[in-house]
Write an enzyme that holds these catalytic residues in place. Structure first.
Site, mmCIF file in Angstrom:
data_model
loop_
_atom_site.group_PDB
_atom_site.id
_atom_site.type_symbol
_atom_site.label_atom_id
_atom_site.label_comp_id
_atom_site.label_asym_id
_atom_site.label_seq_id
_atom_site.Cartn_x
_atom_site.Cartn_y
_atom_site.Cartn_z
ATOM 1 N N TYR A 136 0.985 -1.095 0.001
ATOM 2 C CA TYR A 136 -0.028 0.135 0.086
ATOM 3 C C TYR A 136 0.816 1.172 -0.046
ATOM 4 C CZ TYR A 136 -4.239 2.714 1.318
ATOM 5 O OH TYR A 136 -5.326 3.835 1.292
ATOM 6 N N LYS A 161 -1.676 -1.322 -4.019
ATOM 7 C CA LYS A 161 -2.723 -0.340 -3.897
ATOM 8 C C LYS A 161 -2.211 0.825 -3.765
ATOM 9 C CE LYS A 161 -6.525 0.463 -0.751
ATOM 10 N NZ LYS A 161 -7.119 0.280 0.402
#
Length: 305
Positions: A136, A161
Site C-alpha cells: 500500500y 494498492k
C-alpha cells in the site's frame, strides 16, 4: 501459496468499539454479515477504514479472526499489517494463523529508508506471513516505477494498492511492472473515496478499487460498480455528481473524515459501531446532517432504477 482472487467491490469494514472501549466482536460480525449480503469481492479487515493504527496486537487478532469466521471462505479476507517492523511481523503471522488469505502491508511510519531497506522490510513481512502480500503506497511512501518493480519481485508480493492518486506515476508503474513481472500482478485504486476516480484508473488498466462507501451504503456501492461494469454511463454520472463528488467534498472538510464519516454512516444505518479513537474526531453536527442527506440521495438514485 494460493493466489488471491479478488474482484467486484472490495469491502473495508470499520472496527466497532463497545461501551468498554474494546473491539465489539459481535457488532463487527454483524457488520461483515450485512456487507456480505451485497456480494463484495473481498473483505479487508483491520485496515485503514478499520482504524488499523489504533488497534492493539490482540484487538487486531480479534478483528481478523471475527471476519474470517463470518466470511467463511466465500471471498478472500485480507488483513492489515505495517508500521514498525516488529509489529508488522506479529500482525502478519497472526493474520495467517487466524485464517486470513492475504496481508495488506501499510507503509512503515516516520522511518523512511532507501529502496533496498524497504525491500528488506517487505521481504521480512512476506516471509513471516507465508500468504500473499499487497503493498500500500500512501502518505510518505510514493514509489517510482523502478522501485515498484523491485518490490514486486519480492516472493509473496502479489499487488500494489495506490492511495496517492498520481495517475501519471501510477500509469508508469503499471506499465513497468506488467512488462517486467507479467500480467498477473494486481493493482488497486485505494483513494479514500475511490469511486470518484474509478473511471480514470480504468483508463490505465486498474479495475480494482476499495470502497469505503460500501460500509454504510453497500447497495449504492454495488450499484455503482454494476453500472461501471455494464457501461451504464448515466447512472455512473448521476451517482458521481449527486453522491460521490459531494461526499468527497465533505470528507475533505476535516482531517480524518475519511474514516470518521464512514463510521458515522454505519451508525446512521442503525448499527452501533461506537466512536472513532483519537487522534480521529467525531463529525460535527452539521456534517452529520449533510452525510445523512447524501445517504438518502444515493439510495434514492439506486432505488429509482
Amino acid at each position: 501459496m494460493s493466489p488471491l482472487r479478488l474482484g467486484g467491490v472490495l469491502f473495508f469494514p470499520v472496527t466497532p468499539f463497545g461501551p468498554d472501549g474494546g473491539v465489539a466482536v459481535d457488532v463487527l460480525a454483524e457488520h461483515v454479515r450485512a456487507g456480505m449480503a451485497h456480494g463484495p469481492g473481498g473483505v479487508f479487515v483491520a485496515c485503514g477504514t478499520g482504524e488499523f493504527p489504533s488497534l492493539s496486537t490482540e484487538e487486531h487478532r480479534l478483528a481478523v479472526r471475527t471476519a474470517v469466521a463470518e466470511v467463511n471462505g466465500r471471498v478472500p479476507v485480507v488483513a492489515g499489517a505495517g508500521g514498525p517492523l516488529g509489529a508488522a511481523l506479529r500482525q502478519a503471522k497472526q493474520a495467517a494463523a487466524a485464517g486470513a488469505d492475504g496481508v495488506l502491508l501499510l507503509p512503515p511510519y516516520l522511518s523512511q529508508g532507501p529502496v533496498p531497506g524497504l525491500r528488506d522490510y517487505v521481504r521480512a513481512v512476506a516471509e513471516a506471513a507465508g500468504i500473499p502480500v499487497i503493498l500500500y503506497q500512501r502518505g510518505g511512501l510514493a514509489l517510482d516505477p523502478a522501485a515498484a518493480v523491485e518490490l514486486a519481485r519480492v516472493p509473496g508480493v502479489v499487488g500494489l494498492k495506490d492511495g496517492i492518486g498520481d495517475i501519471d506515476r501510477m500509469a508508469r508503474i503499471v506499465c513497468a511492472v506488467r512488462r517486467e513481472i507479467g500480467p498477473g500482478f494486481a493493482f488497486f485504486n485505494g483513494l479514500p473515496t475511490a469511486e470518484l476516480t474509478a473511471p480514470a484508473y480504468r483508463g490505465i488498466g486498474v479495475d480494482l478499487y476499495s470502497s469505503a462507501a460500501f460500509c454504510f451504503v453497500p447497495e449504492v456501492a454495488a450499484a455503482f460498480r454494476g453500472a461501471l461494469d455494464s457501461g451504464d454511463d448515466d447512472l455512473v454520472r448521476r451517482l458521481t455528481d449527486e453522491f460521490y463528488a459531494p461526499l468527497v467534498e465533505l470528507r475533505s472538510a476535516v482531517p480524518g473524515y475519511a474514516v470518521s464519516l464512514v463510521k458515522a454512516g454505519v451508525r446512521l444505518g442503525g448499527l452501533d459501531a461506537g466512536p472513532v479513537r483519537p487522534p480521529l474526531a467525531e463529525p460535527a453536527p452539521e456534517h452529520l446532517q449533510e452525510l445523512s442527506r447524501l445517504i438518502k440521495a444515493g439510495r434514492a438514485l439506486v432505488g429509482a432504477r
